[in-house]
Design a protein around this motif. Structure first.
Motif, PDB file in Angstrom:
ATOM      1  N   GLN A 144      21.461 -31.802  25.341  1.00 31.68           N
ATOM      2  CA  GLN A 144      21.315 -30.798  24.243  1.00 31.68           C
ATOM      3  C   GLN A 144      21.652 -29.369  24.647  1.00 31.68           C
ATOM      4  O   GLN A 144      22.347 -28.784  24.023  1.00 31.68           O
ATOM      5  CB  GLN A 144      19.967 -30.743  23.591  1.00 31.68           C
ATOM      6  N   SER A 145      21.499 -29.374  25.944  1.00 30.96           N
ATOM      7  CA  SER A 145      21.962 -27.671  26.550  1.00 30.96           C
ATOM      8  C   SER A 145      23.490 -27.638  26.776  1.00 30.96           C
ATOM      9  O   SER A 145      23.947 -26.668  26.811  1.00 30.96           O
ATOM     10  CB  SER A 145      21.119 -27.177  27.610  1.00 30.96           C
ATOM     11  N   GLY A 146      24.067 -28.861  27.198  1.00 30.29           N
ATOM     12  CA  GLY A 146      25.283 -29.025  27.470  1.00 30.29           C
ATOM     13  C   GLY A 146      25.426 -28.532  29.406  1.00 30.29           C
ATOM     14  O   GLY A 146      26.677 -28.680  29.635  1.00 30.29           O
ATOM     15  N   ALA A 147      24.306 -28.724  29.785  1.00 32.20           N
ATOM     16  CA  ALA A 147      24.583 -28.191  31.312  1.00 32.20           C
ATOM     17  C   ALA A 147      24.346 -29.530  32.110  1.00 32.20           C
ATOM     18  O   ALA A 147      23.826 -30.542  31.522  1.00 32.20           O
ATOM     19  CB  ALA A 147      23.187 -27.235  31.564  1.00 32.20           C
ATOM     20  N   ARG A 148      24.700 -29.461  33.315  1.00 36.73           N
ATOM     21  CA  ARG A 148      24.650 -30.618  34.014  1.00 36.73           C
ATOM     22  C   ARG A 148      23.270 -30.565  35.034  1.00 36.73           C
ATOM     23  O   ARG A 148      22.960 -29.565  35.610  1.00 36.73           O
ATOM     24  CB  ARG A 148      25.890 -31.009  35.326  1.00 36.73           C
ATOM     25  N   ILE A 149      22.321 -31.538  34.630  1.00 33.64           N
ATOM     26  CA  ILE A 149      21.080 -31.372  35.542  1.00 33.64           C
ATOM     27  C   ILE A 149      20.856 -32.471  36.444  1.00 33.64           C
ATOM     28  O   ILE A 149      20.757 -33.624  36.158  1.00 33.64           O
ATOM     29  CB  ILE A 149      19.915 -31.327  34.389  1.00 33.64           C
ATOM     30  N   ASN A 150      20.466 -31.771  37.757  1.00 31.49           N
ATOM     31  CA  ASN A 150      20.449 -33.006  38.762  1.00 31.49           C
ATOM     32  C   ASN A 150      18.852 -32.877  39.394  1.00 31.49           C
ATOM     33  O   ASN A 150      18.483 -31.763  39.615  1.00 31.49           O
ATOM     34  CB  ASN A 150      21.369 -32.991  39.714  1.00 31.49           C
ATOM     35  N   ILE A 151      18.222 -34.034  39.475  1.00 27.44           N
ATOM     36  CA  ILE A 151      16.935 -33.871  40.143  1.00 27.44           C
ATOM     37  C   ILE A 151      16.607 -34.589  41.425  1.00 27.44           C
ATOM     38  O   ILE A 151      17.261 -35.687  41.631  1.00 27.44           O
ATOM     39  CB  ILE A 151      15.702 -34.421  39.250  1.00 27.44           C
ATOM     40  N   SER A 152      16.336 -33.775  42.512  1.00 26.64           N
ATOM     41  CA  SER A 152      16.305 -34.400  43.938  1.00 26.64           C
ATOM     42  C   SER A 152      15.465 -35.527  43.939  1.00 26.64           C
ATOM     43  O   SER A 152      14.612 -35.732  43.323  1.00 26.64           O
ATOM     44  CB  SER A 152      15.694 -33.226  44.792  1.00 26.64           C
ATOM     45  N   GLU A 153      15.608 -36.279  45.128  1.00 31.77           N
ATOM     46  CA  GLU A 153      14.715 -37.629  45.360  1.00 31.77           C
ATOM     47  C   GLU A 153      13.323 -37.279  45.005  1.00 31.77           C
ATOM     48  O   GLU A 153      13.065 -36.571  45.329  1.00 31.77           O
ATOM     49  CB  GLU A 153      15.323 -38.088  46.614  1.00 31.77           C
ATOM     50  N   GLY A 154      12.794 -38.435  44.811  1.00 36.28           N
ATOM     51  CA  GLY A 154      11.264 -38.402  44.712  1.00 36.28           C
ATOM     52  C   GLY A 154      10.472 -38.711  45.965  1.00 36.28           C
ATOM     53  O   GLY A 154      11.130 -38.430  46.938  1.00 36.28           O
ATOM     54  N   ASN A 155       9.383 -39.064  45.785  1.00 31.39           N
ATOM     55  CA  ASN A 155       8.359 -39.190  47.038  1.00 31.39           C
ATOM     56  C   ASN A 155       8.055 -37.812  47.546  1.00 31.39           C
ATOM     57  O   ASN A 155       8.101 -38.083  49.020  1.00 31.39           O
ATOM     58  CB  ASN A 155       8.953 -40.320  47.827  1.00 31.39           C
ATOM     59  N   CYS A 156       8.063 -36.791  47.022  1.00 27.93           N
ATOM     60  CA  CYS A 156       7.978 -35.564  47.683  1.00 27.93           C
ATOM     61  C   CYS A 156       7.196 -34.585  47.041  1.00 27.93           C
ATOM     62  O   CYS A 156       6.825 -34.929  45.629  1.00 27.93           O
ATOM     63  CB  CYS A 156       9.266 -34.624  47.585  1.00 27.93           C
ATOM     64  N   PRO A 157       6.160 -33.903  47.182  1.00 32.10           N
ATOM     65  CA  PRO A 157       5.155 -33.033  46.655  1.00 32.10           C
ATOM     66  C   PRO A 157       6.014 -31.958  45.645  1.00 32.10           C
ATOM     67  O   PRO A 157       5.236 -31.779  44.800  1.00 32.10           O
ATOM     68  CB  PRO A 157       4.523 -32.082  47.693  1.00 32.10           C
ATOM     69  N   GLU A 158       7.108 -31.820  45.917  1.00 38.58           N
ATOM     70  CA  GLU A 158       8.075 -31.051  45.199  1.00 38.58           C
ATOM     71  C   GLU A 158       9.316 -31.488  45.033  1.00 38.58           C
ATOM     72  O   GLU A 158       9.906 -32.024  45.934  1.00 38.58           O
ATOM     73  CB  GLU A 158       7.836 -29.414  45.329  1.00 38.58           C
ATOM     74  N   ARG A 159       9.947 -31.322  43.642  1.00 35.32           N
ATOM     75  CA  ARG A 159      11.432 -31.952  43.880  1.00 35.32           C
ATOM     76  C   ARG A 159      12.264 -30.777  43.147  1.00 35.32           C
ATOM     77  O   ARG A 159      11.929 -29.781  42.713  1.00 35.32           O
ATOM     78  CB  ARG A 159      11.522 -33.037  42.789  1.00 35.32           C
ATOM     79  N   ILE A 160      13.524 -30.548  43.260  1.00 35.11           N
ATOM     80  CA  ILE A 160      14.471 -29.564  43.041  1.00 35.11           C
ATOM     81  C   ILE A 160      15.326 -29.796  41.944  1.00 35.11           C
ATOM     82  O   ILE A 160      15.951 -30.859  41.876  1.00 35.11           O
ATOM     83  CB  ILE A 160      15.428 -29.002  44.176  1.00 35.11           C
ATOM     84  N   VAL A 161      15.076 -28.986  40.865  1.00 39.69           N
ATOM     85  CA  VAL A 161      16.152 -29.188  39.529  1.00 39.69           C
ATOM     86  C   VAL A 161      17.282 -28.337  39.652  1.00 39.69           C
ATOM     87  O   VAL A 161      17.058 -27.153  39.895  1.00 39.69           O
ATOM     88  CB  VAL A 161      15.378 -29.045  38.327  1.00 39.69           C
ATOM     89  N   THR A 162      18.383 -28.979  39.823  1.00 42.14           N
ATOM     90  CA  THR A 162      19.687 -28.007  40.139  1.00 42.14           C
ATOM     91  C   THR A 162      20.374 -28.210  38.455  1.00 42.14           C
ATOM     92  O   THR A 162      20.945 -29.181  38.117  1.00 42.14           O
ATOM     93  CB  THR A 162      20.596 -28.475  40.799  1.00 42.14           C
ATOM     94  N   ILE A 163      20.476 -27.007  38.039  1.00 41.46           N
ATOM     95  CA  ILE A 163      21.035 -26.785  36.613  1.00 41.46           C
ATOM     96  C   ILE A 163      22.557 -26.355  36.900  1.00 41.46           C
ATOM     97  O   ILE A 163      22.750 -24.939  37.405  1.00 41.46           O
ATOM     98  CB  ILE A 163      20.401 -25.945  35.714  1.00 41.46           C
ATOM     99  N   THR A 164      23.557 -26.693  36.408  1.00 38.01           N
ATOM    100  CA  THR A 164      24.834 -26.010  36.671  1.00 38.01           C
ATOM    101  C   THR A 164      25.788 -26.292  35.428  1.00 38.01           C
ATOM    102  O   THR A 164      25.379 -27.169  34.390  1.00 38.01           O
ATOM    103  CB  THR A 164      25.667 -27.121  37.615  1.00 38.01           C
ATOM    104  N   GLY A 165      26.375 -25.148  35.010  1.00 35.61           N
ATOM    105  CA  GLY A 165      27.237 -25.240  33.797  1.00 35.61           C
ATOM    106  C   GLY A 165      27.471 -23.618  33.447  1.00 35.61           C
ATOM    107  O   GLY A 165      27.328 -22.783  34.152  1.00 35.61           O
TER     108      GLY A 165
END
Length: 292
Positions: free
Chosen positions: A1-22
């Motif tokens: 819906q936003s038109g951005a590229r969204i990547n979520i880092s690998e799981g099994n971690c207390p925190e994960r990184i969401v990278t939004i590009t566009g």
């Protein structure tokens, strides 16, 4: 819906990184949707709670440390302006995130305040691009400490030490074959400095090994002291020293080595570190510095 590229880092971690590009607009739309989603989750969780006031939505941005100065502004002027114009709370962490040259920027407030705040932060970041290479932050998997004793690996669960799976024990035994520890009463060969390197081949162990200084009868109590020199890029020296020297003092304490950091010399992009101690102390200090 936003038109951005969204990547979520690998799981099994207390925190994960969401990278939004566009394009900027696409990024703002994505951030708006994330902020409203977070608020929806807070509202849903409050329906089963006795709390009366709704907590703010909180996001933690990961920003290259070289751009944080522009974000804070002279004497904190820029960050103050962002807080006042958006109504969001903004905090820039003093220390870099582990094993990286990035810092966390925490934003909290209403979804609308967060969206406006992210817009202003993006404007600052576009105006002041990062300087030098950025080492990105990678969250580590959650892990319990592992202790090695008597050739067996144990994990601590509550008050008990539980034997760890064979795989870790075998890795530990392999590592021990390359260290100077010998049966009691035998002479000790010179420390070859391979133990930390053995560990570093298995990065899964680096987050979970508890290193205890140990005094073992049969080991030479005072091997001769020697000196080793390292050069570290100026932009990484801060994460080794830590705030008010906390990290370097920790490394000194854990390794038992004397560590001196030379003053910055004009025109040089590197600082010299001199490590003095037994070969075992030096090797452990080097390992801890590299880990930072």
């Amino acid at each position: 819906q936003s038109g951005a590229r969204i990547n979520i880092s690998e799981g099994n971690c207390p925190e994960r990184i969401v990278t939004i590009t566009g394009p900027t607009d696409a990024i703002f739309k994505a951030f708006a949707m994330i902020a409203y989603k977070f608020e929806e989750d807070i509202t849903n969780s409050m329906s089963n709670s006795t709390a009366t006031s709704k907590p703010p939505v909180t996001l933690r941005l990961v920003v290259p440390a070289s751009q944080c100065g522009s974000l804070i502004g002279k004497g904190g002027s820029k960050i103050k302006e962002i807080r006042e114009s958006t109504g969001a709370q903004v905090q820039v962490a003093g220390d870099m995130l582990p094993n990286s040259t990035e810092r966390a920027v925490t934003i909290s407030g209403t979804p609308d305040a967060i969206i406006q705040c992210v817009k202003q932060i993006c404007v600052v970041m576009l105006e002041s691009p990062p300087k030098g290479a950025t080492i990105p932050y990678r969250p580590k998997p959650a892990s319990t400490p592992v202790i090695f004793a008597g050739g067996q690996a144990y994990t601590i669960q509550g008050q008990y030490a539980i034997p760890h799976p064979d795989q870790l024990t075998k890795l530990h035994q392999l590592a021990m074959q390359q260290t100077p520890f010998t049966p009691l009463g035998q002479t000790t060969p010179a420390f070859p400095g391979t133990y930390p390197h053995t560990l570093s081949r298995y990065p899964c162990l680096l987050t979970s090994v508890t290193i205890f200084p140990c005094i073992c009868p049969g080991l030479d109590a005072s091997p001769p002291a020697s000196t080793h020199e390292l050069t570290i890029p100026n932009d990484l020296i801060g994460c080794i020293i830590g705030r008010q020297g906390t990290k370097i003092n920790e490394i000194r304490q854990m390794s038992g080595a004397q560590i001196k950091i030379a003053n910055a010399t004009e025109g040089s992009s590197e600082r010299q570190i001199t490590i003095t101690g037994t070969p075992a102390n030096i090797s452990l200090a080097q390992y801890l510095i590299n880990a930072r």
